[in-house]
Write an enzyme that holds these catalytic residues in place. Structure first.
Site, PDB file in Angstrom:
ATOM      1  CB  SER A   1      75.743 -64.298   8.152  1.00 48.79           C
ATOM      2  OG  SER A   1      76.685 -65.299   7.906  1.00 48.79           O
TER       3      SER A   1
ATOM      4  CG  ASP B   1      74.253 -66.419   5.089  1.00 45.28           C
ATOM      5  OD1 ASP B   1      75.042 -67.113   5.764  1.00 45.28           O
ATOM      6  OD2 ASP B   1      74.638 -65.433   4.431  1.00 45.28           O
TER       7      ASP B   1
ATOM      8  CG  ASP C   1      77.423 -67.113   3.014  1.00 45.73           C
ATOM      9  OD1 ASP C   1      77.453 -67.666   4.142  1.00 45.73           O
ATOM     10  OD2 ASP C   1      77.670 -65.902   2.864  1.00 45.73           O
TER      11      ASP C   1
END
Length: 454
Positions: free
Chosen positions: A105, A246, A248
Site C-alpha cells: 500500500s 496500490d 485503493d
C-alpha cells in the site's frame, strides 16, 4: 529468524506487511500461498485463486512464490499481473474467486505485503481466517497428490467497464484534472478509466516505480500533496486527485489546491448513492465528521457507525447491506463493488457531481464541510490504559457523553467531540477532535493533548 517468528512479525490484524525480502521473502510467500490454499480447501471455499500485485520490485517474485505454494496444494491460480488493489477486488467479485493482492500500500519501498480475500472480495482478517492461515504457514505442509495449474489473465478493461457502468461520465462537462499517481498503480489504471471521459488529464508521476522517486505514495500525509496542490494552481485545473501506492484510496484537492476532507467526500457520495437507493444504510466510522450522519439522515438514509478499520467497515456493510461506506482515511466502500473499497470509483463520483453542475468544487463541497477538525494526532504514551482512564474522567467532569465503541468518544453539549483510541501495534494514542468553529476545536485539541502527554 525462524519462520514462526517471521510470521509473528509480518502477519497483522488485517493483512501481511513486512520488509522484503528480509522478512517477507519468496520462501515465506510460498508458505503463505500453500497455507491459504489448504485453508480454502479445508473450508470448501474454492479450488482456484486469483493473484495480482503492485509495482514494487519485489512483487513479481512474491507472486511467483505464492503461485508455487498454492498450486502445490492442488489449487489452480489465475495471475492477473500488475493491478491496483481494487482491481484485484473486482477480479475476486467478478470471477467469484478468493484472491491475494501483493502490495504494501502506502508503505516505503523497502516493504511489501499481501491483502487476502475470500470470493466476492470478502475480507480475511485475524478473526476471519488470517490467524489460521498463519498457523498453517508455520508448518511444513505436504503437497497435494495433484499439482494445480497456473494461467495468466488481464482484468483491466473489465474493471474499467464495471466502474463506468456504475458511474457513467459521458455526459459531464469537460473538466481539467491533475492526477498524482505517486508512481503507484494509478499510473496504470487512471489512463484507462479516466481516459474514457471528456476530461483533460494532467498526469503526475504515472511511471510505475516502486522506489517512489518523487514522494512517498501516502497522500494521507499533507507533505505528499504539495506537488499536486502546486500543479492544480499552475494548471488552473478544476481539481486534483492523489492516489496511494496500490490506488485503493483517493484524496481530492479543489480548484484552489486546498484539500477536501474525506468526510466531505463521504457525505457527497452518500447523498448521490441515497438518491439512487432511498432509505438505505450508509456506514461510517467513529472519527468521521458529524456531517456524514447528518447528511445521511437528511437524505432519508440510515447512518450506521462502526470502529475504524477496513475489516470493521466491510463487516458492518455486509451486516446492514449498506449501499455505501466511508472512512476519514479516504477508504470508500460500495455495495455495487462487492462491498469493497475503491478509490477510483469514489473519484468518479466526485467528477460526476462536479461535472453535472457549473460551479467550482470548493462551492460544491462547502455544504458537506460544516465543522472544524483536527485531523488525527498521534501521541506516544508510556501507559495507554492509564491515559485513557484520565481522558474519561476529564471528559465526564466536563459534562461529556461517553461511548466506548472504539476507544473513548466524548460528545459535549455544544456539539464538540473528540475520540481517543489506542494503536493496535504501538504504544500510541490517536486523537481526533471536531467542533463547530476553529477556536473551539483548537482549544479542545490542546486541552486533550496536554492531558494525554502529561
Amino acid at each position: 529468524m525462524q519462520i514462526a517468528q517471521v510470521l509473528d512479525k509480518i502477519v497483522k490484524a488485517y493483512d501481511v506487511r513486512g520488509l522484503s525480502p528480509q522478512e517477507l521473502s519468496p520462501e515465506v510467500a510460498t508458505r503463505l500461498g500453500a497455507a491459504f490454499a489448504l485453508w480454502l480447501r479445508e473450508n470448501d471455499l474454492g479450488a482456484k485463486v486469483v493473484i495480482a500485485g503492485d509495482m514494487r520490485p519485489s512483487t513479481p517474485a512474491l507472486i511467483d512464490a505464492l503461485a508455487d505454494g498454492i498450486t502445490a496444494q492442488g489449487l489452480d491460480v489465475l495471475v492477473a499481473g500488475l493491478s491496483s488493489t481494487d482491481q484485484l477486488y473486482f477480479a475476486s467479485g467478478d470471477l467469484r474467486l478468493p484472491g491475494i493482492q501483493v502490495t504494501a500500500s502506502h508503505n516505503p519501498a523497502t516493504y511489501n505485503g499481501m491483502k487476502l480475500c475470500r470470493a466476492m472480495a470478502a475480507p480475511i482478517g485475524a478473526d476471519s481466517g488470517l490467524a489460521d492461515i498463519k498457523a498453517l504457514a508455520a508448518r511444513e505442509l505436504a503437497p497435494a497428490a495433484t499439482r494445480g495449474r497456473r494461467s495468466e489473465i488481464d482484468t483491466l478493461q473489465a474493471y474499467a467497464d464495471h466502474l463506468h457502468a456504475l458511474v457513467p461520465l459521458s455526459a459531464i462537462r469537460p473538466l481539467k484534472i491533475v492526477v498524482d499517481a505517486g508512481n503507484g498503480m494509478a499510473g496504470l489504471t487512471a489512463p484507462v478509466v479516466l481516459g474514457r471521459t471528456t476530461a483533460t488529464i494532467v498526469p503526475m508521476y504515472f511511471e510505475l516505480d516502486g522506489s517512489f522517486p518523487n514522494h512517498p505514495a501516502d497522500p494521507l500525509n499533507p507533505d505528499n500533496l504539495v506537488d499536486l496542490q502546486e500543479a492544480v494552481r499552475a494548471q488552473q485545473a478544476d481539481l486534483g486527485l492523489a492516489f496511494d501506492g496500490d490506488a485503493d484510496r483517493c484524496f481530492v484537492v479543489d480548484e484552489h489546491g486546498d484539500p477536501v476532507s474525506p468526510s466531505a467526500i463521504t457525505a457527497l457520495i452518500a447523498d448521490r448513492e441515497l438518491a439512487k437507493a432511498p432509505g438505505q444504510t450508509v456506514v461510517h466510522n467513529v472519527i468521521t465528521s458529524k456531517t456524514v450522519p447528518e447528511v445521511v439522515s437528511a437524505a432519508g438514509g440510515i447512518p450506521s457507525r462502526t470502529k475504524v478499520g477496513h475489516s470493521n467497515m466491510k463487516a458492518r456493510m455486509a451486516q446492514t447491506n449498506a449501499v455505501f461506506g466511508g472512512e476519514h482515511s479516504a477508504h470508500y466502500y460500495f455495495r455495487d463493488f462487492f462491498f469493497a473499497d475503491t478509490g477510483m470509483l469514489a473519484a468518479m463520483h466526485v467528477l460526476a457531481a462536479l461535472g453535472e453542475q457549473d460551479g467550482p468544487l470548493s462551492q460544491l463541497v462547502a455544504r458537506y464541510d460544516r465543522y472544524a477538525a483536527s485531523g488525527e494526532i498521534n501521541s506516544t504514551v508510556a501507559d495507554t490504559s492509564a491515559a485513557l482512564r484520565a481522558v474519561r474522567a476529564h471528559a465526564e467532569q466536563r459534562g461529556a457523553r461517553i461511548d466506548d465503541l472504539d476507544g473513548i468518544t466524548a460528545d459535549f453539549p455544544d456539539g464538540a467531540w473528540f475520540n481517543v483510541r489506542p494503536s493496535n501495534t504501538e504504544p500510541l494514542l490517536r486523537l481526533n477532535v471536531e467542533a463547530r468553529d476553529a477556536d473551539r476545536m483548537s482549544a479542545l485539541r490542546d486541552e486533550m493533548l496536554a492531558l494525554i502527554r502529561r
